[in-house]
Design an enzyme around this catalytic site. Structure first.
Site, PDB file in Angstrom:
ATOM      1  N   SER A 115      -2.749  -7.858   2.511  1.00 16.45           N
ATOM      2  CA  SER A 115      -3.085  -7.777   3.933  1.00 16.45           C
ATOM      3  C   SER A 115      -3.537  -9.132   4.466  1.00 16.45           C
ATOM      4  CB  SER A 115      -4.196  -6.743   4.159  1.00 16.45           C
ATOM      5  OG  SER A 115      -3.745  -5.453   3.856  1.00 16.45           O
TER       6      SER A 115
ATOM      7  N   ARG B   1      -1.465  -5.875  -8.541  1.00 20.55           N
ATOM      8  CA  ARG B   1      -0.347  -6.740  -8.176  1.00 20.55           C
ATOM      9  C   ARG B   1      -0.084  -7.794  -9.235  1.00 20.55           C
ATOM     10  NH1 ARG B   1      -2.943  -8.032  -2.478  1.00 20.55           N
ATOM     11  NH2 ARG B   1      -4.556  -8.413  -3.984  1.00 20.55           N
TER      12      ARG B   1
ATOM     13  N   LYS C  54     -15.841  -7.874   4.958  1.00 21.38           N
ATOM     14  CA  LYS C  54     -14.556  -8.572   4.965  1.00 21.38           C
ATOM     15  C   LYS C  54     -14.155  -9.013   6.366  1.00 21.38           C
ATOM     16  CE  LYS C  54     -11.996  -6.925   0.935  1.00 21.38           C
ATOM     17  NZ  LYS C  54     -10.758  -6.243   0.507  1.00 21.38           N
TER      18      LYS C  54
ATOM     19  N   HIS D 113       0.841  -1.206   0.000  1.00 14.70           N
ATOM     20  CA  HIS D 113       0.000   0.000   0.000  1.00 14.70           C
ATOM     21  C   HIS D 113       0.872   1.251   0.000  1.00 14.70           C
ATOM     22  CE1 HIS D 113      -3.074  -2.693   2.151  1.00 14.70           C
ATOM     23  NE2 HIS D 113      -3.627  -2.400   0.989  1.00 14.70           N
TER      24      HIS D 113
END
Length: 167
Positions: free
Chosen positions: A135, A97, A43, A19
């Site tokens: 994460s 990514r 989430k 990030h």
């Protein structure tokens, strides 16, 4: 010429070096960067919204100083393009990514463009050293006592260790 305001949205649970790579690079192309921390209760975040906002603020402060750019951190729980419009942002910044990110992000950018054509989406490819960081993986490795020091800052590592009761 009007101020170029960029919006970088995410859950940031927690904020990673990946990030921060995108934040640092985005700071070079906008006059003001707003980090939009999503509520995203679906989430099941490890950190509360307030904890995530505070961690992000602490992590991006040095980037703002180094690049002489204003970086604000705000939470949001509404439609992203509405939040961007409310902030005066004309650019949504998204990190990619891998190829697997592209399809989802491409669809999201298309929907956002249909909802708000005046807001552009800018994709930044993750730097080679950050392409695999997520994460979710950081939390899993940290929860199991693995070394996460190359994925997050010392501040975030200490915070995760505290969350997982690891000395």
């Amino acid at each position: 010429m009007s101020e170029r305001i960029g919006l970088y949205p995410g859950t940031f649970d927690p904020i990673t070096n990946g990030h921060l790579d995108i934040v640092t690079r985005a700071a070079k192309v906008v006059d003001k960067l707003i980090i939009a921390v999503a509520v995203n209760a679906g989430k099941g975040p490890l950190y509360s919204l307030d904890e995530r906002v505070e961690l992000v603020k602490a992590e991006v402060a040095e980037v703002a100083r180094q690049h002489n750019v204003v970086i604000e951190v705000r939470s949001f729980d509404n439609l992203l393009v509405d939040f961007a419009r409310d902030c005066g942002a004309r650019i949504i910044i998204r990190g990619l990514r891998a190829v697997s990110d592209f399809e989802y992000e491409f669809q999201m950018a298309g929907m956002n463009a249909r909802l708000s054509p005046q807001i552009e989406t800018l994709f930044l490819m993750a730097s080679e050293r950050c392409q695999f960081i997520s994460s979710r993986f950081v939390k899993e490795i940290g929860r199991l006592g693995g070394d996460i020091s190359s994925f997050v800052s010392p501040r975030v590592r200490a915070s995760l260790n505290q969350k997982f009761n690891i000395a």
